[in-house]
Structures are given as structure tokens and as C-alpha cells.
Design a protein around this motif. Sequence first.
Motif, short mmCIF file in Angstrom:
data_model
loop_
_atom_site.label_atom_id
_atom_site.label_comp_id
_atom_site.label_asym_id
_atom_site.label_seq_id
_atom_site.Cartn_x
_atom_site.Cartn_y
_atom_site.Cartn_z
N PHE A 97 0.82 -1.21 0.00
CA PHE A 97 0.00 0.00 0.00
C PHE A 97 0.86 1.27 0.00
CE2 PHE A 97 -2.57 -3.30 1.99
CZ PHE A 97 -3.79 -3.16 1.34
N SER A 98 2.17 1.12 -0.04
CA SER A 98 3.06 2.27 0.07
C SER A 98 4.21 2.16 -0.93
CB SER A 98 3.64 2.36 1.49
OG SER A 98 4.60 3.40 1.59
N LYS A 99 4.75 3.32 -1.31
CA LYS A 99 5.98 3.34 -2.10
C LYS A 99 7.14 2.89 -1.22
CE LYS A 99 4.44 7.00 -5.24
NZ LYS A 99 4.64 8.38 -5.73
N PRO A 100 8.27 2.55 -1.82
CA PRO A 100 9.40 2.03 -1.03
C PRO A 100 10.06 3.10 -0.17
CG PRO A 100 10.02 2.24 -3.33
CD PRO A 100 8.55 2.49 -3.27
N ARG A 101 10.84 2.63 0.78
CA ARG A 101 11.54 3.53 1.71
C ARG A 101 12.38 4.57 0.98
NH1 ARG A 101 16.02 1.42 6.15
NH2 ARG A 101 15.84 3.15 7.64
N SER A 102 13.04 4.17 -0.10
CA SER A 102 13.92 5.10 -0.82
C SER A 102 13.17 6.35 -1.28
CB SER A 102 14.54 4.40 -2.03
OG SER A 102 13.54 3.90 -2.90
N HIS A 103 11.90 6.20 -1.62
CA HIS A 103 11.10 7.35 -2.05
C HIS A 103 10.96 8.36 -0.91
CE1 HIS A 103 7.86 9.54 -4.12
NE2 HIS A 103 7.29 9.61 -2.92
N TRP A 104 10.71 7.88 0.29
CA TRP A 104 10.49 8.78 1.43
C TRP A 104 11.80 9.40 1.90
CZ3 TRP A 104 5.86 9.50 0.51
CH2 TRP A 104 5.01 8.47 0.16
N LEU A 105 12.91 8.68 1.78
CA LEU A 105 14.21 9.26 2.11
C LEU A 105 14.55 10.40 1.15
CD1 LEU A 105 16.32 6.08 2.95
CD2 LEU A 105 15.35 7.74 4.55
N THR A 106 14.26 10.21 -0.12
CA THR A 106 14.49 11.28 -1.10
C THR A 106 13.62 12.49 -0.78
OG1 THR A 106 15.05 9.68 -2.83
CG2 THR A 106 14.37 11.87 -3.55
N TYR A 119 15.16 16.36 13.23
CA TYR A 119 14.92 14.94 13.45
C TYR A 119 16.19 14.15 13.16
CZ TYR A 119 14.63 14.72 8.36
OH TYR A 119 14.93 14.81 7.02
N LEU A 120 16.19 12.92 13.65
CA LEU A 120 17.23 11.96 13.34
C LEU A 120 16.55 10.68 12.88
CD1 LEU A 120 20.27 11.25 13.37
CD2 LEU A 120 19.97 10.44 15.72
N GLY A 121 16.78 10.32 11.63
CA GLY A 121 16.13 9.14 11.06
C GLY A 121 16.90 7.86 11.35
N PHE A 122 16.19 6.75 11.29
CA PHE A 122 16.84 5.44 11.47
C PHE A 122 17.99 5.27 10.48
CE2 PHE A 122 14.07 2.16 13.85
CZ PHE A 122 13.79 3.08 14.85
N SER A 150 9.11 2.48 4.84
CA SER A 150 8.94 3.66 5.69
C SER A 150 10.25 4.05 6.35
CB SER A 150 7.88 3.40 6.76
OG SER A 150 8.29 2.35 7.61
N GLU A 151 10.22 5.24 6.99
CA GLU A 151 11.38 5.73 7.72
C GLU A 151 10.92 6.27 9.07
OE1 GLU A 151 15.50 7.23 8.32
OE2 GLU A 151 14.44 5.47 7.56
N PRO A 152 11.36 5.66 10.19
CA PRO A 152 11.05 6.21 11.51
C PRO A 152 12.04 7.32 11.86
CG PRO A 152 11.45 3.82 11.57
CD PRO A 152 12.00 4.34 10.29
N LEU A 153 11.55 8.32 12.59
CA LEU A 153 12.37 9.46 12.97
C LEU A 153 12.27 9.71 14.47
CD1 LEU A 153 11.06 12.01 10.28
CD2 LEU A 153 12.95 10.41 10.00
N LYS A 154 13.40 10.06 15.08
CA LYS A 154 13.38 10.61 16.43
C LYS A 154 13.23 12.12 16.31
CE LYS A 154 16.02 11.20 20.68
NZ LYS A 154 17.33 10.99 21.38
N HIS A 184 6.68 8.11 12.14
CA HIS A 184 6.86 7.18 11.03
C HIS A 184 6.40 7.84 9.74
CE1 HIS A 184 7.68 3.63 13.59
NE2 HIS A 184 6.93 4.29 14.45
N ILE A 185 7.30 7.88 8.75
CA ILE A 185 7.01 8.48 7.46
C ILE A 185 6.83 7.38 6.43
CG2 ILE A 185 7.76 10.20 5.76
CD1 ILE A 185 7.54 11.18 8.73
N SER A 186 5.66 7.37 5.78
CA SER A 186 5.39 6.34 4.76
C SER A 186 4.34 6.88 3.80
CB SER A 186 4.92 5.03 5.41
OG SER A 186 3.68 5.24 6.05
N GLY A 187 3.77 5.97 3.01
CA GLY A 187 2.76 6.37 2.04
C GLY A 187 1.39 6.54 2.68
N ASN A 188 0.40 6.79 1.85
CA ASN A 188 -0.96 7.01 2.34
C ASN A 188 -1.60 5.67 2.69
OD1 ASN A 188 -3.25 8.34 3.07
ND2 ASN A 188 -4.08 8.46 1.00
N SER A 189 -1.03 5.07 3.71
CA SER A 189 -1.49 3.75 4.18
C SER A 189 -1.58 3.80 5.69
CB SER A 189 -0.51 2.66 3.73
OG SER A 189 0.80 2.95 4.17
N ASP A 190 -2.38 2.94 6.24
CA ASP A 190 -2.46 2.86 7.70
C ASP A 190 -2.92 1.47 8.11
OD1 ASP A 190 -5.43 2.78 8.01
OD2 ASP A 190 -5.33 4.84 7.27
#
Length: 273
Positions: A97-106, A119-122, A150-154, A184-190
Motif C-alpha cells: 500500500f506504500s511506495k518504497p523507503r527510498s522514495h520517502w528518504l528522497t 529529526y534523526l532518522g533510522f 517507511s522511515e522512523p524518525l526521532k 513514522h514516514i510512509s505512504g498514504n497507508s495505515d
Amino acid sequence: MGQQYLIFTDLDGTLLDHNTYSFQPAVEMLAKLKQSNIHVIPNTSKTYAELIFFRQQTKLDTPFIVENGAAVFIPIGFFAEQPPATEVFERFWVKSFSKPRSHWLTLLNTLPTELQQCYLGFSAMNNEQLCNETGLTAPAALNANSRLYSEPLKWLGTDVQKQIFKKHLTDAGAHVLQGGRFLHISGNSDKGNAMVWLTQLMASLDTSTSFSTVALGDSYNDNEMLEVADIAVQIKSHKHDYPALQRKDNIMQSTLYGPSGWTECLQQIIDLP
């Protein structure tokens, strides 16, 4: 028509203790549910790699949902045929339901510099930092960082900066969820959408059974699945009050924490031998 419960459960702070990650208080209940052919389906912010390890520990052989609803993994052979709109990944049929992690890092790298400093990402942490931030062992921290979607962030900034940050990402098509420890940063999914998809799939393949969903969670990123479940169970948290829900009916709140509260509530919902 037969009736069957489907148990969709968060892990950290719910089926797993927030501090120790133990599920020991739920072992007996897990065994009873399996004996009664009631499926326990993890629905978690954890990764595919973490779920493979978790399934080995608990001997669960059911589908599972990873990274806050980003994808549903179904063991090949769980259904007679491969479900439509799924792909094969290792030993599983997968609905993404989401694009890959690389998309969100970009996307994160396109934010204004002042927000990137909030923030500090994983992906920017070494394994020692991850261990310190999560309380995980070194091998477990590696699994936690092997994210597919996805990418989690502190979060290090202010609440005002967080709102600006969320608007930037939401406007760019991202979904920002507050978990028990991280953003948590990801696509329009839950978790709710993924739970509904899997429940509808199971109902379409077994028309002789009426499925009732029970969702259990302790944090804000569980709200989406709690809102759409037939029965919503909020597990008491050491870190915050029960998150507010829009629904007003069929809500249960545990008096105990973590897996003890998980067992407490399921004992009241399901009549097991």
C-alpha cells in the motif's frame, strides 16, 4: 453461517512489553487462540525482518501487516490460490500500500534545512545509536532498520516545527504517524486500511464464515485500526493516556499494561476453554 474472530494486534506496548519486549504473559492465551483456530494477525510498525523473527518465537503462522499498514504478508499456501493484486516475496504473497523507503528518504532530503535539523532518522543512525534509542539488542536493531516501506524518525524539534514538518510531507503525499517512540514516514497507508483489506479478502474466500474483528493497540498509530474494528481494545500505556477515539461503542480499555492487558481483555471478549 459460522462465526470467527480475527485478532489484529499491535506489538510494541501491546502484545510485547514496552520496556522488555517480552510476550510471556500472553503465551497461554496465544496457545488457546491457536487451538481454537482463531487467527492472531500482527499489525505493527515493525519490519518484515522483525516479524519473521517474532513468528519464530511465537510459532504464529498467520498473515501479518508491517510498517503501519504499508504491506500485508500472507504465507504462500494460506489460501488455496494467490490473491489478486499481490506479488511474491520470498515465502509470502504481498499486498503493498506504500511506495518504497527510498522514495520517502528522497522526499525528506528535499525539506528546508532548518526542518532537516529537527529529526534523526533510522537511516542516519549507526547500530549502537539504534540500540540506545530502541532498547533493542544489536541483531534486533539491524532488523528494525531493514525497512522496506517507511522511515522512523526521532523528533528533536519543537511542536510548532513538527506541525510545519507534517504539512510539508503531507502536501507531498506522505503519511506521518506518531508511534509510541518515533514519527513514522510512509505512504498514504495505515493499519486500518490494511486490516480491512485482509478481512474482506478472507470473507470473500470463505463465504460460509462471518468474521468479527478485534483490534488491540496502545498508541496513536493504532487508532485507524481501532476505529474500523468490530471491537476496539486500548491497552494501558506507561507513556501516555488512552488516545482519544471518534467511535463511542464497543471500546474496551485494559487495566493492566502490555501483554498482561492484552490477555486480560481477550479473556473477557472470547469464551475459550
